[in-house]
Design a protein around this motif. Sequence first.
Motif, short mmCIF file in Angstrom:
data_model
loop_
_atom_site.label_atom_id
_atom_site.label_comp_id
_atom_site.label_asym_id
_atom_site.label_seq_id
_atom_site.Cartn_x
_atom_site.Cartn_y
_atom_site.Cartn_z
N ASP A 189 29.14 46.76 34.69
CA ASP A 189 29.02 46.48 33.26
C ASP A 189 30.28 45.82 32.70
O ASP A 189 30.45 45.70 31.50
N GLY A 190 31.13 45.36 33.59
CA GLY A 190 32.31 44.62 33.19
C GLY A 190 33.19 44.34 34.38
O GLY A 190 33.11 45.02 35.40
N ALA A 191 34.00 43.31 34.26
CA ALA A 191 34.94 42.97 35.33
C ALA A 191 36.07 42.12 34.76
O ALA A 191 35.87 41.39 33.79
N ILE A 192 37.23 42.27 35.36
CA ILE A 192 38.39 41.45 35.00
C ILE A 192 38.92 40.84 36.28
O ILE A 192 39.19 41.57 37.25
N ARG A 193 39.02 39.53 36.31
CA ARG A 193 39.63 38.85 37.44
C ARG A 193 41.14 38.90 37.25
O ARG A 193 41.66 38.42 36.24
N ILE A 194 41.85 39.54 38.17
CA ILE A 194 43.29 39.73 38.05
C ILE A 194 44.01 38.65 38.86
O ILE A 194 43.76 38.48 40.05
N SER A 195 44.89 37.94 38.18
CA SER A 195 45.70 36.90 38.81
C SER A 195 47.13 37.05 38.28
O SER A 195 47.38 37.89 37.40
N PRO A 196 48.05 36.24 38.77
CA PRO A 196 49.41 36.31 38.23
C PRO A 196 49.48 36.03 36.73
O PRO A 196 50.42 36.43 36.06
N ASN A 197 48.47 35.37 36.17
CA ASN A 197 48.44 35.04 34.74
C ASN A 197 47.74 36.08 33.87
O ASN A 197 47.68 35.91 32.66
#
Length: 86
Positions: free
Chosen positions: A40-48
């Motif tokens: 029901d949700g997601a966050i793509r984690i990157s250096p930014n």
Amino acid sequence: YLLREDRPGLVSAPYCELHCHSEGSALFAMYGSERCDRRDGAIRISPNTHLLDRAKSNGCFSMAGINFSARNVQEKQLWLRAIRNV
């Protein structure tokens, strides 16, 4: 456990999972039930990805503009460390 602010005045307790780093980013997935059969949700984690420790004395932090709260400062620090290490 983490609480997530869905909108002002509405909080949910998603089941959260931090996926390993792949191709320059990692996925922080949130599910509506312990079966984790529907995301029901997601966050793509990157250096930014913007990560903010909201208060040093409680479990509040935000990631990519979404507010979260852990049960205590120690759990918050564990989540923040894991996310920063991806």
